[in-house]
Design an enzyme around this catalytic site. Structure first.
Site, PDB file in Angstrom:
ATOM      1  N   ARG A   1      -5.263   5.416  -7.969  1.00 19.30           N
ATOM      2  CA  ARG A   1      -4.994   6.849  -8.104  1.00 19.30           C
ATOM      3  C   ARG A   1      -4.921   7.276  -9.574  1.00 19.30           C
ATOM      4  O   ARG A   1      -5.491   8.306  -9.963  1.00 19.30           O
ATOM      5  CB  ARG A   1      -3.691   7.190  -7.372  1.00 19.30           C
TER       6      ARG A   1
ATOM      7  N   LEU B   1       0.859  -1.175   0.000  1.00 21.52           N
ATOM      8  CA  LEU B   1       0.000   0.000   0.000  1.00 21.52           C
ATOM      9  C   LEU B   1       0.899   1.230   0.000  1.00 21.52           C
ATOM     10  O   LEU B   1       1.983   1.215   0.595  1.00 21.52           O
ATOM     11  CB  LEU B   1      -0.896   0.030   1.250  1.00 21.52           C
ATOM     12  N   ASP B   2       0.448   2.299  -0.655  1.00 25.58           N
ATOM     13  CA  ASP B   2       1.208   3.539  -0.634  1.00 25.58           C
ATOM     14  C   ASP B   2       1.342   4.047   0.800  1.00 25.58           C
ATOM     15  O   ASP B   2       0.520   3.720   1.672  1.00 25.58           O
ATOM     16  CB  ASP B   2       0.514   4.606  -1.481  1.00 25.58           C
ATOM     17  N   ARG B   3       2.342   4.880   1.010  1.00 27.00           N
ATOM     18  CA  ARG B   3       2.642   5.362   2.358  1.00 27.00           C
ATOM     19  C   ARG B   3       1.442   6.023   3.036  1.00 27.00           C
ATOM     20  O   ARG B   3       1.202   5.830   4.231  1.00 27.00           O
ATOM     21  CB  ARG B   3       3.816   6.345   2.294  1.00 27.00           C
TER      22      ARG B   3
END
Length: 323
Positions: free
Chosen positions: A249, A147-149
């Protein structure tokens, strides 16, 4: 001014291969074992013959067998990532109540915002390093996906190599259902919409990865379903039918409805407006994971509640723009 003292090299290590590593490529085994050591250095010591299998030189693509003894040469570890697991866990005990599920094969954690999934440039300790320190009895603990930060929610880890291989196979063939909630810009028209747009990862001049929609990219498919409408924003359910980097995104931006708080692919004016309402991060939350357990074959259905700061923002939007 005193010069920085370089840490001493590690001693020679001899690691015996057990059943959990059988069939794994030697280079991949070293990359997983030598956390923080650059891949370029790993391939250098392989080329120079400093890594030995049963006292003999071998190729990076050699497949490990049970009972093999791998000699790892002395290494000088200067990266902030190369620290003792117990040190990595210090200060991360607060992660333990965020574990949603755990057994001998799997661990699912509700990842918080702002914590990278692994250490890297500018990040000394990531979630995986912290969990390894918190679970020293687990000889194998690897991320099944990422997962992105700034993305929160369900993050799946494997505690055995067979489980990891099975989970990767599920992800590769679309046998794992990953559902996100996201707040996007604009008034969404109509109902559910599937977007199939190939994605390609590029590295622009700034040095940061940028993912773009391109005909030459990898196949990527997402399903967007509106949940609540707020006039200038819409709360969406996003199901990822493939698992590409930044997929939700980039697909959202491609549809003309970028995700709130997205500084890379988002709308600056939209983000600024939501900042005024208290949004301080990307509004993307991995709410649910559904899959078949790779060992027990049980149906797994795990859910992470929407974080309080995102729920509060939705309440403010309701008062400002009634649905």
């Amino acid at each position: 001014m005193d010069k920085a003292v370089k840490p001493p090299p590690t001693p020679v290590r001899y690691l015996e291969i057990d059943e959990s590593r059988v069939g794994q490529r030697l280079d991949n085994f070293l990359i997983a074992t030598l956390k923080g050591v650059p891949k370029s250095h790993i391939y250098r010591i392989l080329r120079k013959g400093e890594v030995r299998i049963n006292r003999g030189r071998t190729r990076p693509d050699y497949r490990l067998e049970a009972g093999d003894v791998v000699r790892i040469p002395p290494l000088r570890l200067s990266s902030a990532r190369d620290i003792d697991p117990q040190q990595a866990a210090a200060g991360f005990a607060w992660l333990l109540p965020r574990i949603l599920y755990e057994d001998d094969d799997l661990l699912v954690v509700n990842k918080p915002a702002g914590l990278a999934v692994h250490g890297g440039t500018g990040v000394g300790v990531g979630l995986i390093e912290a969990l390894r320190g918190l679970r020293p009895e687990a000889p194998f603990l690897e991320l099944a996906h990422r997962l992105d930060r700034d993305t929160t929610g369900c993050l799946l880890l494997a505690k055995t190599r067979p489980a990891m291989l099975a989970l990767h196979r599920m992800l590769r063939f679309g046998e794992m259902e990953k559902t996100y909630v996201a707040l996007v810009a604009g008034a969404w028209r109509g109902g559910a919409r599937e977007v199939s747009a190939a994605l390609e990862k590029n590295r622009p001049r700034s040095g940061q990865h940028q993912v773009e929609v391109t005909e030459d990219g990898k196949e990527a498919t997402s399903l967007f379903t509106p949940l609540r409408r707020f006039g200038f924003a819409t709360l969406m359910e996003v199901r990822l039918l493939t698992g590409r980097t930044h997929q939700a995104r980039v697909h959202a931006a491609h549809l003309g409805h970028p995700i709130a708080g997205d500084e890379k692919y988002g709308d600056r004016e939209f983000n600024r407006r939501l900042q005024g309402l208290g949004l301080k991060r990307l509004f993307l939350h991995a709410q649910r994971l559904r899959f078949t357990h790779p060992v027990s074959a049980c149906k797994m259905d795990l859910e992470a509640p929407v974080p309080a700061e995102l729920s509060t923002l939705l309440e403010r939007l309701t008062h400002e723009s009634p649905a």
